[in-house]
Design a protein around this motif. Sequence first.
Motif, PDB file in Angstrom:
ATOM      1  N   GLU A  53       0.842  -1.198   0.000  1.00  0.00           N
ATOM      2  CA  GLU A  53       0.000   0.000   0.000  1.00  0.00           C
ATOM      3  C   GLU A  53       0.877   1.249   0.000  1.00  0.00           C
ATOM      4  O   GLU A  53       1.925   1.275   0.635  1.00  0.00           O
ATOM      5  CB  GLU A  53      -0.918   0.021   1.215  1.00  0.00           C
ATOM      6  CG  GLU A  53      -1.940  -1.083   1.205  1.00  0.00           C
ATOM      7  CD  GLU A  53      -2.867  -1.036   2.396  1.00  0.00           C
ATOM      8  OE1 GLU A  53      -4.005  -1.486   2.252  1.00  0.00           O
ATOM      9  OE2 GLU A  53      -2.462  -0.547   3.468  1.00  0.00           O
ATOM     10  N   VAL A  54       0.400   2.269  -0.698  1.00  0.00           N
ATOM     11  CA  VAL A  54       1.133   3.523  -0.789  1.00  0.00           C
ATOM     12  C   VAL A  54       0.251   4.653  -0.261  1.00  0.00           C
ATOM     13  O   VAL A  54      -0.914   4.758  -0.627  1.00  0.00           O
ATOM     14  CB  VAL A  54       1.548   3.820  -2.249  1.00  0.00           C
ATOM     15  CG1 VAL A  54       2.290   5.139  -2.337  1.00  0.00           C
ATOM     16  CG2 VAL A  54       2.397   2.684  -2.812  1.00  0.00           C
ATOM     17  N   PHE A  55       0.829   5.458   0.607  1.00  0.00           N
ATOM     18  CA  PHE A  55       0.174   6.624   1.198  1.00  0.00           C
ATOM     19  C   PHE A  55       1.034   7.846   0.880  1.00  0.00           C
ATOM     20  O   PHE A  55       2.248   7.732   0.764  1.00  0.00           O
ATOM     21  CB  PHE A  55       0.096   6.487   2.722  1.00  0.00           C
ATOM     22  CG  PHE A  55      -0.707   5.316   3.214  1.00  0.00           C
ATOM     23  CD1 PHE A  55      -1.991   5.493   3.691  1.00  0.00           C
ATOM     24  CD2 PHE A  55      -0.181   4.036   3.219  1.00  0.00           C
ATOM     25  CE1 PHE A  55      -2.734   4.430   4.159  1.00  0.00           C
ATOM     26  CE2 PHE A  55      -0.917   2.961   3.681  1.00  0.00           C
ATOM     27  CZ  PHE A  55      -2.197   3.158   4.154  1.00  0.00           C
ATOM     28  N   ILE A  56       0.408   9.017   0.783  1.00  0.00           N
ATOM     29  CA  ILE A  56       1.176  10.254   0.627  1.00  0.00           C
ATOM     30  C   ILE A  56       1.096  11.026   1.937  1.00  0.00           C
ATOM     31  O   ILE A  56       0.080  10.990   2.625  1.00  0.00           O
ATOM     32  CB  ILE A  56       0.687  11.107  -0.567  1.00  0.00           C
ATOM     33  CG1 ILE A  56       1.678  12.234  -0.848  1.00  0.00           C
ATOM     34  CG2 ILE A  56      -0.730  11.604  -0.342  1.00  0.00           C
ATOM     35  CD1 ILE A  56       1.474  12.941  -2.164  1.00  0.00           C
ATOM     36  N   THR A  65       3.612   0.539   2.964  1.00  0.00           N
ATOM     37  CA  THR A  65       3.347  -0.516   3.936  1.00  0.00           C
ATOM     38  C   THR A  65       3.114  -1.839   3.228  1.00  0.00           C
ATOM     39  O   THR A  65       2.704  -1.870   2.070  1.00  0.00           O
ATOM     40  CB  THR A  65       2.094  -0.224   4.794  1.00  0.00           C
ATOM     41  OG1 THR A  65       0.940  -0.250   3.970  1.00  0.00           O
ATOM     42  CG2 THR A  65       2.193   1.100   5.512  1.00  0.00           C
ATOM     43  N   LYS A  66       3.389  -2.907   3.948  1.00  0.00           N
ATOM     44  CA  LYS A  66       3.012  -4.237   3.486  1.00  0.00           C
ATOM     45  C   LYS A  66       1.750  -4.595   4.258  1.00  0.00           C
ATOM     46  O   LYS A  66       1.745  -4.607   5.479  1.00  0.00           O
ATOM     47  CB  LYS A  66       4.116  -5.250   3.773  1.00  0.00           C
ATOM     48  CG  LYS A  66       3.768  -6.637   3.296  1.00  0.00           C
ATOM     49  CD  LYS A  66       4.892  -7.624   3.568  1.00  0.00           C
ATOM     50  CE  LYS A  66       4.486  -8.991   3.077  1.00  0.00           C
ATOM     51  NZ  LYS A  66       5.515  -9.986   3.409  1.00  0.00           N
ATOM     52  N   ALA A  67       0.674  -4.850   3.535  1.00  0.00           N
ATOM     53  CA  ALA A  67      -0.620  -5.107   4.171  1.00  0.00           C
ATOM     54  C   ALA A  67      -1.017  -6.564   3.980  1.00  0.00           C
ATOM     55  O   ALA A  67      -0.827  -7.135   2.911  1.00  0.00           O
ATOM     56  CB  ALA A  67      -1.680  -4.198   3.587  1.00  0.00           C
ATOM     57  N   GLU A  81       2.287  -3.348   8.018  1.00  0.00           N
ATOM     58  CA  GLU A  81       3.657  -3.244   8.530  1.00  0.00           C
ATOM     59  C   GLU A  81       4.376  -2.184   7.704  1.00  0.00           C
ATOM     60  O   GLU A  81       4.343  -2.226   6.472  1.00  0.00           O
ATOM     61  CB  GLU A  81       4.387  -4.570   8.382  1.00  0.00           C
ATOM     62  CG  GLU A  81       3.793  -5.704   9.173  1.00  0.00           C
ATOM     63  CD  GLU A  81       4.500  -7.024   8.887  1.00  0.00           C
ATOM     64  OE1 GLU A  81       5.692  -6.999   8.510  1.00  0.00           O
ATOM     65  OE2 GLU A  81       3.848  -8.056   9.034  1.00  0.00           O
ATOM     66  N   LEU A  82       5.016  -1.242   8.370  1.00  0.00           N
ATOM     67  CA  LEU A  82       5.739  -0.190   7.662  1.00  0.00           C
ATOM     68  C   LEU A  82       6.938  -0.772   6.929  1.00  0.00           C
ATOM     69  O   LEU A  82       7.741  -1.491   7.507  1.00  0.00           O
ATOM     70  CB  LEU A  82       6.217   0.881   8.635  1.00  0.00           C
ATOM     71  CG  LEU A  82       5.143   1.770   9.245  1.00  0.00           C
ATOM     72  CD1 LEU A  82       5.757   2.687  10.285  1.00  0.00           C
ATOM     73  CD2 LEU A  82       4.445   2.571   8.178  1.00  0.00           C
ATOM     74  N   GLU A  83       7.034  -0.463   5.657  1.00  0.00           N
ATOM     75  CA  GLU A  83       8.198  -0.842   4.855  1.00  0.00           C
ATOM     76  C   GLU A  83       9.191   0.317   4.831  1.00  0.00           C
ATOM     77  O   GLU A  83      10.369   0.122   5.010  1.00  0.00           O
ATOM     78  CB  GLU A  83       7.777  -1.184   3.428  1.00  0.00           C
ATOM     79  CG  GLU A  83       6.997  -2.478   3.307  1.00  0.00           C
ATOM     80  CD  GLU A  83       7.863  -3.701   3.485  1.00  0.00           C
ATOM     81  OE1 GLU A  83       8.921  -3.787   2.826  1.00  0.00           O
ATOM     82  OE2 GLU A  83       7.479  -4.566   4.277  1.00  0.00           O
ATOM     83  N   ASN A  84       8.661   1.518   4.551  1.00  0.00           N
ATOM     84  CA  ASN A  84       9.497   2.716   4.545  1.00  0.00           C
ATOM     85  C   ASN A  84       8.591   3.912   4.812  1.00  0.00           C
ATOM     86  O   ASN A  84       7.526   4.029   4.226  1.00  0.00           O
ATOM     87  CB  ASN A  84      10.222   2.882   3.213  1.00  0.00           C
ATOM     88  CG  ASN A  84      11.353   3.881   3.294  1.00  0.00           C
ATOM     89  OD1 ASN A  84      11.283   4.865   4.020  1.00  0.00           O
ATOM     90  ND2 ASN A  84      12.406   3.626   2.535  1.00  0.00           N
ATOM     91  N   ILE A  85       9.052   4.794   5.672  1.00  0.00           N
ATOM     92  CA  ILE A  85       8.221   5.909   6.107  1.00  0.00           C
ATOM     93  C   ILE A  85       8.470   7.182   5.292  1.00  0.00           C
ATOM     94  O   ILE A  85       7.693   8.121   5.368  1.00  0.00           O
ATOM     95  CB  ILE A  85       8.447   6.160   7.607  1.00  0.00           C
ATOM     96  CG1 ILE A  85       7.321   6.976   8.191  1.00  0.00           C
ATOM     97  CG2 ILE A  85       9.780   6.792   7.863  1.00  0.00           C
ATOM     98  CD1 ILE A  85       7.290   6.963   9.684  1.00  0.00           C
ATOM     99  N   TYR A  95       9.637   0.046  -4.994  1.00  0.00           N
ATOM    100  CA  TYR A  95       8.725  -0.636  -4.073  1.00  0.00           C
ATOM    101  C   TYR A  95       7.533  -1.269  -4.783  1.00  0.00           C
ATOM    102  O   TYR A  95       7.104  -2.355  -4.412  1.00  0.00           O
ATOM    103  CB  TYR A  95       8.214   0.340  -3.008  1.00  0.00           C
ATOM    104  CG  TYR A  95       9.285   0.774  -2.060  1.00  0.00           C
ATOM    105  CD1 TYR A  95       9.576   0.035  -0.922  1.00  0.00           C
ATOM    106  CD2 TYR A  95      10.038   1.918  -2.310  1.00  0.00           C
ATOM    107  CE1 TYR A  95      10.580   0.421  -0.062  1.00  0.00           C
ATOM    108  CE2 TYR A  95      11.042   2.310  -1.460  1.00  0.00           C
ATOM    109  CZ  TYR A  95      11.316   1.556  -0.336  1.00  0.00           C
ATOM    110  OH  TYR A  95      12.323   1.940   0.515  1.00  0.00           O
ATOM    111  N   ILE A  96       6.986  -0.574  -5.786  1.00  0.00           N
ATOM    112  CA  ILE A  96       5.757  -1.072  -6.410  1.00  0.00           C
ATOM    113  C   ILE A  96       5.933  -1.457  -7.871  1.00  0.00           C
ATOM    114  O   ILE A  96       5.009  -1.986  -8.477  1.00  0.00           O
ATOM    115  CB  ILE A  96       4.612  -0.037  -6.293  1.00  0.00           C
ATOM    116  CG1 ILE A  96       4.926   1.249  -7.053  1.00  0.00           C
ATOM    117  CG2 ILE A  96       4.284   0.247  -4.844  1.00  0.00           C
ATOM    118  CD1 ILE A  96       3.762   2.197  -7.167  1.00  0.00           C
ATOM    119  N   GLY A  97       7.085  -1.182  -8.436  1.00  0.00           N
ATOM    120  CA  GLY A  97       7.330  -1.505  -9.834  1.00  0.00           C
ATOM    121  C   GLY A  97       6.893  -0.375 -10.753  1.00  0.00           C
ATOM    122  O   GLY A  97       5.897   0.298 -10.482  1.00  0.00           O
TER     123      GLY A  97
END
Length: 116
Positions: A53-56, A65-67, A81-85, A95-97
């Motif tokens: 998942e990607v948030f701005i 995050t990995k959901a 779970e946070l992957e990178n903040i 991260y997402i391609g």
Amino acid sequence: MDEKLLKKIVMNVPFSYPLAEGTTIQKNANDPKLQVKCCYLTVANKGDHTGIEVFIKPDTYFLVTKATYNYDTFEMTVVRELENISVHYSELPDYIGQENMSLIDDRLSYYLFKSL
């Protein structure tokens, strides 16, 4: 996408503290939240019960995050779970391609046109 355009976009984004773990439909006030104010954009690389998942965030950086989703008969729960903040726009393809960047661009375009 340049920094100036991202700053214009985030001016019209509804930020909150997303759910870290719990039921997605009937949220409880005491459910754990991510400790970062951000806005959900999209899910990419979705597997059977997982996705990235990607948030701005208001500072124009992205949170990844990995959901893990658990589907029940009447509800859906999620564990994030946070992957990178703090990911810069140019680093998102790592991260997402690259093939999923259009999902991010479409969502950001929505907020940009909403601001006009």
